[in-house]
Design a protein around this motif. Structure first.
Motif, PDB file in Angstrom:
ATOM      1  N   CYS A 208       1.078  -1.217  -0.587  1.00  0.00           N
ATOM      2  CA  CYS A 208       0.058  -0.460   0.157  1.00  0.00           C
ATOM      3  C   CYS A 208       0.855   0.942  -0.182  1.00  0.00           C
ATOM      4  O   CYS A 208       2.059   0.716   0.961  1.00  0.00           O
ATOM      5  N   PRO A 209       0.422   2.353  -1.192  1.00  0.00           N
ATOM      6  CA  PRO A 209       1.116   3.570  -0.656  1.00  0.00           C
ATOM      7  C   PRO A 209       1.157   4.502   0.631  1.00  0.00           C
ATOM      8  O   PRO A 209       0.213   3.744   1.420  1.00  0.00           O
ATOM      9  N   GLY A 210       1.759   4.930   1.105  1.00  0.00           N
ATOM     10  CA  GLY A 210       1.450   6.193   1.864  1.00  0.00           C
ATOM     11  C   GLY A 210       2.925   5.778   2.741  1.00  0.00           C
ATOM     12  O   GLY A 210       2.895   6.748   4.031  1.00  0.00           O
ATOM     13  N   GLY A 211       3.337   5.031   2.094  1.00  0.00           N
ATOM     14  CA  GLY A 211       5.288   5.457   3.530  1.00  0.00           C
ATOM     15  C   GLY A 211       4.983   4.249   5.062  1.00  0.00           C
ATOM     16  O   GLY A 211       3.899   3.728   4.945  1.00  0.00           O
ATOM     17  N   HIS A 212       6.135   4.474   5.864  1.00  0.00           N
ATOM     18  CA  HIS A 212       5.837   3.640   6.973  1.00  0.00           C
ATOM     19  C   HIS A 212       4.233   4.053   7.416  1.00  0.00           C
ATOM     20  O   HIS A 212       3.995   2.673   8.467  1.00  0.00           O
ATOM     21  N   HIS A 213       3.772   5.407   7.741  1.00  0.00           N
ATOM     22  CA  HIS A 213       2.025   5.456   9.112  1.00  0.00           C
ATOM     23  C   HIS A 213       1.580   5.274   7.732  1.00  0.00           C
ATOM     24  O   HIS A 213       0.640   6.029   7.475  1.00  0.00           O
ATOM     25  N   LEU A 214       1.596   4.133   6.504  1.00  0.00           N
ATOM     26  CA  LEU A 214       0.593   4.395   5.599  1.00  0.00           C
ATOM     27  C   LEU A 214      -0.710   4.270   6.539  1.00  0.00           C
ATOM     28  O   LEU A 214      -1.906   4.597   5.547  1.00  0.00           O
ATOM     29  N   HIS A 215      -1.030   3.905   7.544  1.00  0.00           N
ATOM     30  CA  HIS A 215      -2.026   2.852   8.305  1.00  0.00           C
ATOM     31  C   HIS A 215      -3.002   4.171   8.186  1.00  0.00           C
ATOM     32  O   HIS A 215      -4.472   4.731   8.989  1.00  0.00           O
ATOM     33  N   MET A 216      -2.345   5.889   8.440  1.00  0.00           N
ATOM     34  CA  MET A 216      -2.471   6.846   8.863  1.00  0.00           C
ATOM     35  C   MET A 216      -2.827   7.425   7.806  1.00  0.00           C
ATOM     36  O   MET A 216      -3.449   8.944   7.822  1.00  0.00           O
ATOM     37  N   VAL A 217      -2.277   7.083   6.728  1.00  0.00           N
ATOM     38  CA  VAL A 217      -2.791   8.088   5.175  1.00  0.00           C
ATOM     39  C   VAL A 217      -3.803   7.717   5.064  1.00  0.00           C
ATOM     40  O   VAL A 217      -4.332   8.239   4.175  1.00  0.00           O
ATOM     41  N   HIS A 218      -4.025   5.816   4.325  1.00  0.00           N
ATOM     42  CA  HIS A 218      -4.624   5.959   3.883  1.00  0.00           C
ATOM     43  C   HIS A 218      -5.616   4.550   4.502  1.00  0.00           C
ATOM     44  O   HIS A 218      -5.416   3.059   3.902  1.00  0.00           O
ATOM     45  N   PRO A 219      -6.784   4.954   5.723  1.00  0.00           N
ATOM     46  CA  PRO A 219      -7.141   3.751   6.256  1.00  0.00           C
ATOM     47  C   PRO A 219      -7.746   2.960   5.845  1.00  0.00           C
ATOM     48  O   PRO A 219      -8.438   2.061   6.218  1.00  0.00           O
ATOM     49  N   ASP A 220      -8.747   4.298   4.589  1.00  0.00           N
ATOM     50  CA  ASP A 220      -9.963   3.235   4.100  1.00  0.00           C
ATOM     51  C   ASP A 220      -9.214   1.691   3.370  1.00  0.00           C
ATOM     52  O   ASP A 220      -9.941   1.665   2.445  1.00  0.00           O
ATOM     53  N   ARG A 221      -7.911   2.016   2.540  1.00  0.00           N
ATOM     54  CA  ARG A 221      -7.177   1.152   2.039  1.00  0.00           C
ATOM     55  C   ARG A 221      -7.087  -0.310   2.292  1.00  0.00           C
ATOM     56  O   ARG A 221      -7.114  -1.111   1.945  1.00  0.00           O
ATOM     57  N   ILE A 222      -6.811   0.224   3.727  1.00  0.00           N
ATOM     58  CA  ILE A 222      -6.238  -1.313   4.452  1.00  0.00           C
ATOM     59  C   ILE A 222      -7.492  -1.712   4.937  1.00  0.00           C
ATOM     60  O   ILE A 222      -6.892  -3.245   5.477  1.00  0.00           O
ATOM     61  N   ALA A 223      -7.758  -1.135   5.952  1.00  0.00           N
ATOM     62  CA  ALA A 223      -8.737  -1.636   6.746  1.00  0.00           C
ATOM     63  C   ALA A 223      -9.905  -2.682   5.790  1.00  0.00           C
ATOM     64  O   ALA A 223     -10.354  -3.795   6.789  1.00  0.00           O
ATOM     65  N   PRO A 224     -10.873  -3.011   5.279  1.00  0.00           N
ATOM     66  CA  PRO A 224     -11.269  -3.706   4.476  1.00  0.00           C
ATOM     67  C   PRO A 224     -10.923  -5.570   5.018  1.00  0.00           C
ATOM     68  O   PRO A 224     -10.998  -6.488   5.031  1.00  0.00           O
ATOM     69  N   THR A 225      -9.726  -5.516   3.654  1.00  0.00           N
ATOM     70  CA  THR A 225      -8.732  -6.575   4.357  1.00  0.00           C
ATOM     71  C   THR A 225      -8.204  -6.970   5.700  1.00  0.00           C
ATOM     72  O   THR A 225      -8.392  -7.947   6.085  1.00  0.00           O
ATOM     73  N   LEU A 226      -8.497  -5.927   6.406  1.00  0.00           N
ATOM     74  CA  LEU A 226      -7.994  -5.858   7.843  1.00  0.00           C
ATOM     75  C   LEU A 226      -9.043  -7.130   8.632  1.00  0.00           C
ATOM     76  O   LEU A 226      -9.034  -7.668   9.400  1.00  0.00           O
ATOM     77  N   LEU A 227     -10.249  -6.600   8.195  1.00  0.00           N
ATOM     78  CA  LEU A 227     -11.420  -6.917   8.902  1.00  0.00           C
ATOM     79  C   LEU A 227     -11.604  -7.872   8.448  1.00  0.00           C
ATOM     80  O   LEU A 227     -12.253  -9.167   9.116  1.00  0.00           O
ATOM     81  N   GLU A 228     -11.588  -8.330   7.112  1.00  0.00           N
ATOM     82  CA  GLU A 228     -11.533 -10.111   6.294  1.00  0.00           C
ATOM     83  C   GLU A 228     -10.585 -10.929   6.749  1.00  0.00           C
ATOM     84  O   GLU A 228     -10.805 -12.229   7.688  1.00  0.00           O
ATOM     85  N   HIS A 229      -9.292 -10.126   7.737  1.00  0.00           N
ATOM     86  CA  HIS A 229      -8.494 -11.122   8.350  1.00  0.00           C
ATOM     87  C   HIS A 229      -9.016 -11.880  10.035  1.00  0.00           C
ATOM     88  O   HIS A 229      -8.342 -12.788   9.450  1.00  0.00           O
ATOM     89  N   PHE A 230      -9.241 -10.588   9.828  1.00  0.00           N
ATOM     90  CA  PHE A 230      -9.571 -10.975  11.470  1.00  0.00           C
ATOM     91  C   PHE A 230     -10.741 -11.937  11.596  1.00  0.00           C
ATOM     92  O   PHE A 230     -11.108 -12.586  12.321  1.00  0.00           O
ATOM     93  N   ARG A 231     -11.942 -11.120  10.782  1.00  0.00           N
ATOM     94  CA  ARG A 231     -13.433 -12.243  10.461  1.00  0.00           C
ATOM     95  C   ARG A 231     -12.550 -13.479  10.633  1.00  0.00           C
ATOM     96  O   ARG A 231     -13.551 -14.508  10.875  1.00  0.00           O
ATOM     97  N   ARG A 232     -11.852 -13.774   9.376  1.00  0.00           N
ATOM     98  CA  ARG A 232     -11.946 -15.182   8.898  1.00  0.00           C
ATOM     99  C   ARG A 232     -11.063 -16.277   9.724  1.00  0.00           C
ATOM    100  O   ARG A 232     -11.409 -17.529  10.399  1.00  0.00           O
ATOM    101  N   HIS A 233     -10.141 -15.264  11.258  1.00  0.00           N
ATOM    102  CA  HIS A 233      -9.233 -16.158  12.025  1.00  0.00           C
ATOM    103  C   HIS A 233      -9.516 -16.207  12.716  1.00  0.00           C
ATOM    104  O   HIS A 233      -9.049 -16.804  14.259  1.00  0.00           O
TER     105      HIS A 233
END
Length: 278
Positions: free
Chosen positions: A251-276
């Motif tokens: 994902c783009p956004g540099g080292h703090h990408l989760h602060m810059v593009h939270p909307d890009r990674i949130a869906p896959t994070l939720l899918e990961h947590f729910r699956r496991h």
């Protein structure tokens, strides 16, 4: 997010109790729980707790004479899980928090349902033949010095951005929890001992062994283009060391990408947590 105190008030945290999926969020070096504020708004359905590591944010500093050893954060995380009454949880770690998460998962596999690691697939390593040099740097650099006071809040924010790829917006958000107004200006709250050089780093074979010992599924998120924290060859080698379920996302956004593009990674994070979740 709501404030919370853990471990008899030694650890401060923010919570978003919006579901039954238990996720403990661990921030990066010199950051604080606000690191996860942008992401939290996109993570519906989680029982999310974001802590300030000791010496960071609003958490207590370690006592005088007690240094900040990287390994000790493992025991801090386990103590927080115990305090929350969580026998098992997911870990969401950024940078330092990701490195700590890998150790927790390797050391106490029964406590961890899954890992989501942002720019933090294992700790920074160093060759074994640099051990003596590291100790000399640590002894020379581990000295108390006056804490810097910035005349203006803006100057304190600029100082935090120096040498990093933090955006102004991200640094401001961290500053809302990490800055304090004092006589003459503004100071960052973190313990200055956190900036002392490390006397010890794991060797890369040790890191590979730790990663191989992880039994939980791992979702790794890294910056594209890379930030230099891990080169592509090293990242590939570490991913290959994981013996169980693993996934990776750039994902783009540099080292703090989760602060810059939270909307890009949130869906896959939720899918990961729910699956496991189990």
């Amino acid at each position: 997010m709501d404030a919370l105190e853990l471990c008899r008030g030694r650890v401060a945290a923010l919570t978003r109790r919006d579901g039954d999926l238990r996720v403990l969020a661990l921030h990066g070096w010199l950051d604080n729980a606000h690191s996860f504020l942008p992401l939290s708004g996109h993570l519906d359905g989680l029982d999310l707790v974001a802590v300030d590591f000791p010496g960071h944010g609003l958490s207590a500093h370690r006592p005088d004479g007690v240094p900040y050893h990287f390994d000790d954060y493992v025991f801090d995380v386990l103590a927080v899980l115990d305090d929350l009454g969580w026998a098992r949880a997911h870990l969401l770690g950024h940078s330092l928090g990701g490195a700590v998460s890998t150790l927790v998962a390797a050391a106490a596999p029964e406590r961890i349902a899954s890992l989501a690691l942002i720019e933090g697939l294992g700790p920074i390593s160093a060759p074994a033949d640099r051990s003596a040099a590291a100790w000399r740097r640590a002894v020379e650099g581990s000295k108390l010095r006056p804490r810097r006071v910035h005349a203006e809040r803006k100057a304190a924010i600029s100082a935090r951005m120096r040498g990093s790829d933090l955006t102004v917006e991200s640094a401001e958000l961290l500053g809302r929890r990490g800055l304090i107004e004092v006589d003459g200006g503004w100071q960052w709250r973190h313990d200055l001992r956190l900036t002392w050089p490390s006397a010890h780093r794991y060797t890369e074979p040790q890191v590979i062994d730790l990663l191989a010992g992880i039994e939980a599924p791992v979702f790794n998120i890294h910056s594209d283009p890379p930030t230099g924290l891990l080169d592509r060859r090293l990242l590939k080698r570490r991913l290959a060391a994981l013996r169980h379920s693993r996934a990776s996302l750039a994902c783009p956004g540099g080292h703090h990408l989760h602060m810059v593009h939270p909307d890009r990674i949130a869906p896959t994070l939720l899918e990961h947590f729910r699956r496991h979740d189990c």
